[in-house]
Write an enzyme that holds these catalytic residues in place. Structure first.
Site: not given
Lengths: 375, 375
Positions: A104, A186, A210
């Site tokens: 990511w 993030d 999530k």
């Protein structure tokens, strides 16, 4: 109705209470005779739940009304933020520093570089030992390993690498130390899963799917002073300042997704907030990591002890054949989502907020039993 | 449960069948023991509904497998498409032509101009008599009024101006004639509400929250050859080609919103598709316009007869006091969403696909009765 034990990496399990609330009022919300998704986003009925989602988020983060930070709900997911972040803060001749410890972090950097090239700016990867090679994805950097460019417009980090099962800062006071440059993080896969101090970040963001809701909405928490410095010559729809100023109502927001986020946050708040859920999350992770560590090598976790994520626990079995057999056994036991990401293989148990301690215990028990009979 | 008569402009009424289906399987979808919104977007269960939404859309548009067009689901709404359209097709030194007949056409142009300025391209407004001044918003242009630049990369139009209640092409074979340049059309507020030939457009797009679903998802139907010509040096997340190639699964899609679109499209398909719903839509609009035209001037519609929208019917009463009284009477009768857009005032009845003929008739009846007693 038998609900499964859902260990998916995202979209992921949601609290049953939040879903029941949505189901019960799906056709008639708050006595309006309409679904919440049929309401005008400019109407009083919807505005109330929209505001409640913003307020709950501030409360759960410990932000008071005095804190000069804006909470914004946007569309496009964290992946779109990778690009819009650069659009909002990178101008010709400026640069930003990116710390990557996995898939990511890499994606965030690639999108930033792509935009930077368009406008003559740059996005630079911060060098550290674990940033490449065989060790990549097995740990997070230590603060002492990282040196940031003096003139970086911001430093970008990823607090939890979902695919690799690594997470920062659990034994540190802060993730990646405390850069003097604006810190952008993030937090998609551990947002509201552990206590953090939002004041240490100029901007933090998280896709909802999530820990806090369905896919289709992403949350930004941004320092108003940092926002002041953002570019005003990009299309309005991409300007964070536009959305902050309009209370996330500049254009039609994803109303039902925000409503569901409200339901999830209300559930979390009633449960005791982030400190209470962090306690559960640590207990859940310990159950699964103990099952790995006490298996005599039948299960192995490639992640260094200090960087082990409490959100995504990755592990391998002795062979792919063993893994297929374990996966079948888990499905037989009513568990789903345990297959690791296709890019790395193995197993992954995502233990987000909505996964109960009982489900984590059931998984740990299954692992022990499976190791005993198949080891 | 008493459901109201919902005339909102969007987010708007949804078919009860689509909502009931969502309610009944909200916690256990297709026997998976999970909500559809808890499913991995890479899992077989979700992929099936995702594909079904794409397939239904092609079917309802009359696109066969041979048609070299891609259907894409994105986030950010039509407002974001205003910006990404320019990003995908405008390069330094090129220009596009924009036809504006109202607020949404204006917004599309402003966002395109903003991006064009960043890269040295241009977005030009096509001049025609109704594009400015007092007449703006009262009609759509006639094809003969429009002259496009020979080298325009595309021509952008808006098929239905939601705020003004104007719509093109109902008495023409095509909206705005048939430019030889690629035709890009914002069909947000009449998409699948009337029969069109998608092959006449290089790209058409529509936010879902009017005719086909909840807010949070926007549909693009794009000619693959036009896509070939798109810019490949912008961030991946903004490239339509990225999403077409990945079947709208490049990043996590708004899964629940797409599932709801599937439910709505399945309802529309079962009802007889677009020809059947267009017949209803014309009947509904006629009921309300007749109530206006036969009121002896108590109700007035500022829109020229040929440009009157069958989706959004705008009308005024003799004074704002009359309007407030009418609004109260409509609410008393179980109707919501009749207040016109804040920028223009007056009344607006949005008669999207999910609004029944019976509801339109109830509104027309109320209007006649109200004129009789208050006129």
């Amino acid at each position: 109705m038998t609900r499964v034990m859902n260990f998916s990496a995202g979209p992921a399990a949601l609290p049953e209470e939040a879903l029941l609330r949505a189901r019960d009022e799906l056709l008639d919300w708050n006595g309006t005779g309409m679904s919440v998704m049929e309401q005008s986003h400019r109407g009083k009925a919807y505005e109330k739940v929209h505001q409640e989602a913003h307020d709950l988020l501030r409360k759960l983060l410990g932000l008071t009304a005095d804190d000069k930070r804006s909470v914004i709900f946007l569309q496009g997911g964290a992946t779109q933020v990778f690009a819009t972040l650069a659009m909002n803060f990178l101008r010709a001749g400026t640069s930003a520093d990116y710390v990557s410890a996995g898939a990511w972090g890499d994606k965030a950097l690639v999108e930033a570089k792509s935009y930077a090239a368009m406008v003559g700016a740059s996005a630079r990867e911060v060098r550290w030992e674990g940033a490449e090679g065989a060790g990549k994805g097995t740990r997070m950097p230590h603060p002492r390993e990282l040196v940031f460019a003096e003139d970086a417009v911001f430093v970008h980090t990823t607090s939890n690498e979902t695919i690799h099962g690594t997470q920062v800062g659990l034994s540190e006071s802060l993730p990646f130390a405390d850069p003097k440059q604006p810190h952008v993080c993030d937090m998609s896969s551990d947002f509201l899963g552990r206590v953090i101090d939002p004041r240490k970040f100029s901007l933090l963001y998280a896709g909802a799917q999530k820990n806090i809701g369905p896919s289709g909405v992403v949350v930004l928490v941004v320092d108003d002073a940092f926002l002041e410095a953002s570019c005003d010559d990009i299309p309005s729809i991409f300007r964070y300042a536009t959305h902050a100023k309009n209370g996330s109502l500049y254009n039609t927001p994803p109303t039902f997704a925000i409503y569901l986020v409200r339901n999830v946050l209300a559930w979390l708040d009633a449960k005791g907030g982030v400190p209470a859920i962090e306690k559960d999350n640590r207990a859940k992770a310990k159950l699964v990591y103990d099952a790995i560590d006490e298996s005599g090598g039948f299960y192995t976790c490639p992640v260094e002890a200090e960087s082990r994520s409490i959100m995504n626990v990755v592990f391998r079995l002795p062979s792919e054949a063993h893994e297929a057999k374990f996966l079948a056994a888990s499905e037989q036991a009513g568990m789903v989502g345990l297959k690791g990401h296709r890019s790395v293989g193995g197993m992954r148990a995502s233990l987000y907020n909505a996964v109960s301690v009982a489900h984590a215990k059931a998984l740990a028990d299954l692992m022990r039993e499976h190791a005993r009979t198949s080891g």
